[in-house]
Write a protein that holds these residues in place. Structure first.
Motif, PDB file in Angstrom:
ATOM      1  N   VAL A  24       5.451   0.311  -1.127  1.00 59.43           N
ATOM      2  CA  VAL A  24       6.523  -0.662  -0.902  1.00 59.43           C
ATOM      3  C   VAL A  24       6.008  -1.768   0.018  1.00 59.43           C
ATOM      4  O   VAL A  24       5.357  -1.501   1.029  1.00 59.43           O
ATOM      5  CB  VAL A  24       7.751   0.033  -0.274  1.00 59.43           C
ATOM      6  CG1 VAL A  24       8.824  -0.993   0.074  1.00 59.43           C
ATOM      7  CG2 VAL A  24       8.304   1.094  -1.214  1.00 59.43           C
ATOM      8  N   TYR A  70       2.647  -7.038  -3.151  1.00 56.54           N
ATOM      9  CA  TYR A  70       3.011  -8.062  -4.129  1.00 56.54           C
ATOM     10  C   TYR A  70       2.176  -7.838  -5.388  1.00 56.54           C
ATOM     11  O   TYR A  70       0.948  -7.922  -5.355  1.00 56.54           O
ATOM     12  CB  TYR A  70       2.757  -9.474  -3.595  1.00 56.54           C
ATOM     13  CG  TYR A  70       3.212 -10.559  -4.552  1.00 56.54           C
ATOM     14  CD1 TYR A  70       4.521 -11.011  -4.530  1.00 56.54           C
ATOM     15  CD2 TYR A  70       2.326 -11.105  -5.486  1.00 56.54           C
ATOM     16  CE1 TYR A  70       4.953 -11.994  -5.417  1.00 56.54           C
ATOM     17  CE2 TYR A  70       2.745 -12.082  -6.381  1.00 56.54           C
ATOM     18  CZ  TYR A  70       4.062 -12.521  -6.338  1.00 56.54           C
ATOM     19  OH  TYR A  70       4.496 -13.482  -7.216  1.00 56.54           O
ATOM     20  N   TRP A 122       7.435  -8.750  -5.658  1.00 60.12           N
ATOM     21  CA  TRP A 122       7.379  -7.804  -4.552  1.00 60.12           C
ATOM     22  C   TRP A 122       7.825  -6.408  -4.983  1.00 60.12           C
ATOM     23  O   TRP A 122       8.719  -6.261  -5.806  1.00 60.12           O
ATOM     24  CB  TRP A 122       8.300  -8.265  -3.410  1.00 60.12           C
ATOM     25  CG  TRP A 122       8.009  -9.631  -2.868  1.00 60.12           C
ATOM     26  CD1 TRP A 122       8.747 -10.760  -3.055  1.00 60.12           C
ATOM     27  CD2 TRP A 122       6.908 -10.006  -2.048  1.00 60.12           C
ATOM     28  NE1 TRP A 122       8.183 -11.822  -2.414  1.00 60.12           N
ATOM     29  CE2 TRP A 122       7.042 -11.391  -1.778  1.00 60.12           C
ATOM     30  CE3 TRP A 122       5.818  -9.325  -1.510  1.00 60.12           C
ATOM     31  CZ2 TRP A 122       6.136 -12.097  -0.995  1.00 60.12           C
ATOM     32  CZ3 TRP A 122       4.917 -10.029  -0.732  1.00 60.12           C
ATOM     33  CH2 TRP A 122       5.069 -11.387  -0.479  1.00 60.12           C
ATOM     34  N   ARG A 125       9.892  -3.809  -3.638  1.00 66.51           N
ATOM     35  CA  ARG A 125      10.873  -3.768  -2.550  1.00 66.51           C
ATOM     36  C   ARG A 125      11.316  -2.350  -2.176  1.00 66.51           C
ATOM     37  O   ARG A 125      11.830  -2.135  -1.089  1.00 66.51           O
ATOM     38  CB  ARG A 125      12.095  -4.608  -2.921  1.00 66.51           C
ATOM     39  CG  ARG A 125      11.753  -6.081  -3.124  1.00 66.51           C
ATOM     40  CD  ARG A 125      12.979  -6.929  -3.395  1.00 66.51           C
ATOM     41  NE  ARG A 125      12.605  -8.325  -3.604  1.00 66.51           N
ATOM     42  CZ  ARG A 125      12.397  -9.202  -2.627  1.00 66.51           C
ATOM     43  NH1 ARG A 125      12.540  -8.822  -1.369  1.00 66.51           N
ATOM     44  NH2 ARG A 125      12.049 -10.447  -2.898  1.00 66.51           N
ATOM     45  N   ASN A 126      11.139  -1.412  -3.080  1.00 63.40           N
ATOM     46  CA  ASN A 126      11.554  -0.037  -2.784  1.00 63.40           C
ATOM     47  C   ASN A 126      10.832   0.933  -3.723  1.00 63.40           C
ATOM     48  O   ASN A 126      10.120   0.521  -4.641  1.00 63.40           O
ATOM     49  CB  ASN A 126      13.079   0.118  -2.923  1.00 63.40           C
ATOM     50  CG  ASN A 126      13.593  -0.490  -4.220  1.00 63.40           C
ATOM     51  OD1 ASN A 126      12.990  -0.305  -5.276  1.00 63.40           O
ATOM     52  ND2 ASN A 126      14.691  -1.236  -4.138  1.00 63.40           N
ATOM     53  N   SER A 139      11.275   0.670  -7.530  1.00 59.98           N
ATOM     54  CA  SER A 139      10.448  -0.308  -8.248  1.00 59.98           C
ATOM     55  C   SER A 139       9.167   0.345  -8.766  1.00 59.98           C
ATOM     56  O   SER A 139       8.721   0.076  -9.883  1.00 59.98           O
ATOM     57  CB  SER A 139      10.093  -1.478  -7.326  1.00 59.98           C
ATOM     58  OG  SER A 139      11.258  -2.126  -6.854  1.00 59.98           O
ATOM     59  N   MET A 154       4.558  -8.213   2.091  1.00 59.89           N
ATOM     60  CA  MET A 154       5.938  -8.474   2.508  1.00 59.89           C
ATOM     61  C   MET A 154       6.161  -8.082   3.960  1.00 59.89           C
ATOM     62  O   MET A 154       5.653  -7.063   4.426  1.00 59.89           O
ATOM     63  CB  MET A 154       6.903  -7.682   1.611  1.00 59.89           C
ATOM     64  CG  MET A 154       8.373  -7.936   1.906  1.00 59.89           C
ATOM     65  SD  MET A 154       9.439  -6.934   0.851  1.00 59.89           S
ATOM     66  CE  MET A 154       9.254  -7.793  -0.692  1.00 59.89           C
ATOM     67  N   LYS A 184      11.861  -7.452   5.468  1.00 59.52           N
ATOM     68  CA  LYS A 184      12.378  -7.815   4.154  1.00 59.52           C
ATOM     69  C   LYS A 184      12.287  -6.667   3.153  1.00 59.52           C
ATOM     70  O   LYS A 184      12.763  -6.776   2.039  1.00 59.52           O
ATOM     71  CB  LYS A 184      11.613  -9.025   3.609  1.00 59.52           C
ATOM     72  CG  LYS A 184      11.880 -10.302   4.391  1.00 59.52           C
ATOM     73  CD  LYS A 184      11.199 -11.483   3.736  1.00 59.52           C
ATOM     74  CE  LYS A 184      11.484 -12.773   4.514  1.00 59.52           C
ATOM     75  NZ  LYS A 184      10.821 -13.940   3.872  1.00 59.52           N
ATOM     76  N   VAL A 185      11.612  -5.616   3.567  1.00 56.26           N
ATOM     77  CA  VAL A 185      11.514  -4.452   2.693  1.00 56.26           C
ATOM     78  C   VAL A 185      12.863  -3.756   2.649  1.00 56.26           C
ATOM     79  O   VAL A 185      13.487  -3.524   3.687  1.00 56.26           O
ATOM     80  CB  VAL A 185      10.438  -3.467   3.208  1.00 56.26           C
ATOM     81  CG1 VAL A 185      10.433  -2.203   2.362  1.00 56.26           C
ATOM     82  CG2 VAL A 185       9.074  -4.130   3.194  1.00 56.26           C
ATOM     83  N   ALA A 186      13.301  -3.452   1.457  1.00 59.38           N
ATOM     84  CA  ALA A 186      14.606  -2.797   1.315  1.00 59.38           C
ATOM     85  C   ALA A 186      14.585  -1.448   2.007  1.00 59.38           C
ATOM     86  O   ALA A 186      13.765  -0.589   1.685  1.00 59.38           O
ATOM     87  CB  ALA A 186      14.935  -2.619  -0.162  1.00 59.38           C
TER      88      ALA A 186
END
Length: 394
Positions: free
Chosen positions: A14, A17, A35, A37-38, A41, A61, A65-67
């Motif tokens: 996570v 990119y 990205w 993000r979690n 993904s 990232m 901003k990472v979920a």
């Protein structure tokens, strides 16, 4: 400076990119940029057959901003409803058929030098575990009876189901369980490429052929790498095979210390099936003789305490094994009354004394109540029987 890097799907994390997909399964091209993000993904990429991506390290990232993963709310575990053999049979058979098909596909891909779908096996492992929770014996019974004794696919599947039935003896962590069962399904990948004369146990080969045979371990690791990698513990278990066969005691000890209980259980189940099924040129022996062999080789090769716990869990005659009773009746172990392995439930269909089929019925053996006893663990081939034709939910 070039900031692009190839990363296998198992190493993708996570916050990375993804510039593009560089290796995938299937003919439909997967286009993915952006990205990660979690964890979902990453799982979505696996489902699409992605096994390698190119990431841009210059675009990592920011952590804020990472979920964020949702906070886990502690809830009592959901108790799986126990089902009878008859009620579980259709679901277990479906799981068996799906696993067999997946393993056959893997064999063909290995032979054709194509990457394999490890993610598909991970999904099937969840179905395997659910089946063994609903009924500990049904899938074990089906797998023992339907698989070909001296086949790589059959051996891999049987060891996997044995581990599914006994994993709780060494671990309850989901990721460890997945890694352990995956190892059973994947540890012999390199053997699919071996010539027939090399598909035998070491003690049946001369020194030169042993060296040639041992190359399958390195081949297995290469296949896993080319397929996007497997969970770390699965790879380590496969690496242990390699260093152990190459007589590298220091490396073997280091890996064994890291894997300790999982490795011990894997070795017990792997050896038990090889001996009881007559895998790779071994002469098939009874389950009781297998246990005696394991105990004899402990504590140097096997954990004596764990062997006894495995026996208690699986029974002296595990589900799916064909047994002959003192009365002459022949049948396979279908399960155990109240899941107590000291009271096996036997699906009887033949009499060895009269050499005739008999009305199908079940016998529950109990030391206190039964006037019949198991005389021996036998093979269907001894009586010219096709055991698969007698496998049913009845």
């Amino acid at each position: 400076m070039n900031q692009l890097q190839r990363v296998s799907i198992t190493k993708l994390t996570v916050g990375c990119y993804v510039e593009r997909v560089s290796k995938q399964l299937g003919d439909v091209r997967v286009v993915q940029t952006g990205w990660v993000r979690n964890q979902k993904s990453i799982d979505d990429l696996k489902k699409k057959g992605v096994i390698e991506v190119i990431i841009d390290q210059s675009k990592e990232m920011q952590s804020n901003k990472v979920a964020a993963a949702p906070a886990k709310i502690e809830q009592p575990p959901i108790k799986t409803k126990q089902l009878s053999f008859a009620n579980e049979f259709d679901q277990a058979l479906q799981t068996y058929n799906q696993l067999e098909k997946a393993m056959q596909d893997i064999e063909q891909r290995v032979i054709s030098f194509q990457p394999i779908n490890i993610w598909q096996l991970e999904l099937l492992i969840h179905a395997i575990l659910e089946s063994t929770k609903r009924n500990p014996s049904c899938l074990l019974c089906i797998t023992k009876i339907k698989t070909i004794p001296d086949s790589i696919i059959g051996h891999s599947m049987r060891v996997a189901i044995l581990l599914a039935a006994t994993h709780h003896l060494v671990t309850k962590k989901q990721e460890n369980i997945i890694s352990l069962i995956l190892c059973a399904l994947l540890h012999d990948l390199g053997k699919y490429k071996l010539a027939g004369q090399l598909q035998k146990q070491d003690h049946l080969l001369n020194s030169y052929l042993k060296i040639q045979r041992h190359k399958y371990c390195q081949s297995t690791l290469q296949i896993l790498s080319n397929s996007g990698g497997a969970p770390e513990d699965t790879v380590l278990l496969c690496q242990y095979q390699l260093v152990n066969l190459q007589n590298e005691p220091k490396s073997a000890i280091e890996l064994a210390q890291h894997l300790h209980p999982m490795l011990e259980l894997f070795m017990i189940c792997d050896t038990f099936d090889s001996l009881s099924s007559g895998f790779e040129g071994e002469k098939s022996i009874s389950s009781k003789a297998c246990y005696q062999y394991l105990i004899k080789k402990s504590p140097l090769q096997f954990n004596n305490t764990l062997i006894k716990r495995v026996i208690k869990q699986l029974g002296m005659y595990p589900a799916g094994f064909l047994v002959q009773l003192e009365s002459g009746k022949l049948g396979y172990i279908k399960g155990f009354k109240d899941n107590n392995t000291s009271t096996p439930l036997i699906h009887c269909f033949y009499n060895v004394k009269s050499k005739l089929y008999i009305n199908i019925h079940e016998v529950i053996l109990s030391a206190e109540l039964s006037d019949d006893k198991i005389e021996a663990n036998v093979l269907a081939s001894q009586f010219g029987l096709d055991l698969t034709s007698h496998l049913s939910s009845l």
